[in-house]
Design an enzyme around this catalytic site. Sequence first.
Site, PDB file in Angstrom:
ATOM      1  N   CYS A 186      44.977  36.693  76.766  1.00 24.38           N
ATOM      2  CA  CYS A 186      43.886  35.655  76.553  1.00 24.38           C
ATOM      3  C   CYS A 186      43.741  34.374  77.527  1.00 24.38           C
ATOM      4  O   CYS A 186      42.266  34.301  78.049  1.00 24.38           O
ATOM      5  CB  CYS A 186      43.976  35.114  75.295  1.00 24.38           C
ATOM      6  SG  CYS A 186      45.461  34.067  74.970  1.00 24.38           S
ATOM      7  N   HIS A 191      45.947  30.993  71.209  1.00 28.13           N
ATOM      8  CA  HIS A 191      45.035  31.967  71.682  1.00 28.13           C
ATOM      9  C   HIS A 191      43.876  31.158  72.265  1.00 28.13           C
ATOM     10  O   HIS A 191      43.923  29.970  71.743  1.00 28.13           O
ATOM     11  CB  HIS A 191      44.399  32.775  70.522  1.00 28.13           C
ATOM     12  CG  HIS A 191      43.573  33.743  70.949  1.00 28.13           C
ATOM     13  ND1 HIS A 191      43.911  35.030  71.628  1.00 28.13           N
ATOM     14  CD2 HIS A 191      42.426  34.107  70.585  1.00 28.13           C
ATOM     15  CE1 HIS A 191      42.798  35.647  71.873  1.00 28.13           C
ATOM     16  NE2 HIS A 191      41.717  35.137  71.275  1.00 28.13           N
ATOM     17  N   ASP A 241      36.651  37.119  73.987  1.00 29.72           N
ATOM     18  CA  ASP A 241      38.226  37.062  74.350  1.00 29.72           C
ATOM     19  C   ASP A 241      39.098  38.269  74.605  1.00 29.72           C
ATOM     20  O   ASP A 241      38.478  39.232  74.518  1.00 29.72           O
ATOM     21  CB  ASP A 241      38.742  36.219  73.306  1.00 29.72           C
ATOM     22  CG  ASP A 241      38.575  37.029  71.927  1.00 29.72           C
ATOM     23  OD1 ASP A 241      37.569  37.845  71.778  1.00 29.72           O
ATOM     24  OD2 ASP A 241      39.630  36.857  71.098  1.00 29.72           O
TER      25      ASP A 241
END
Length: 156
Positions: free
Chosen positions: A67, A119, A131
């Site tokens: 990420c 994240h 993402d």
Amino acid sequence: MKKSFTKLTVAFATLVALLFVGVMSNNHNNVSHAESRAQFSRVYRVAKSKLGSPYVYGAAGANAFDCSGFTSYIYRNSLGVNLPRTAQQQFHSTRRVARRHLRKGDLVFIGSSRRNIYHVGMFIGRGKMIDAQNRGVIRERVHAPWWHVVAYGRVA
């Protein structure tokens, strides 16, 4: 009568001047907003080109991402902005933004708390983000049941 006419003329001139200043201020804001849109277009073009790329823990491109490696890659390769390596570090390096002020290109931080960000994705509008996660680089809803959004950040 002449005194009240003069006062009225001065009041009217003041009102016109204030309206003019307000219009000019709004035009200035629209210019900066258009610049932001142009920058988002550049970042999003790079991000979109990586849709479907696989997720690999610790990867930062060009063919696989985690990420924060993904957000680092897209900002570096579109605007020349270097973001720190981890989601937690990116959280600390961006300016906090309230949800109601969220703009395309802002980062979405997910975790259990501000001290545990695990994240990050990039907001692309209409409640969605792009993402890199276990399904690879995808577009998905920001407020999905499996995410706990902790904060939003604007890249300087």
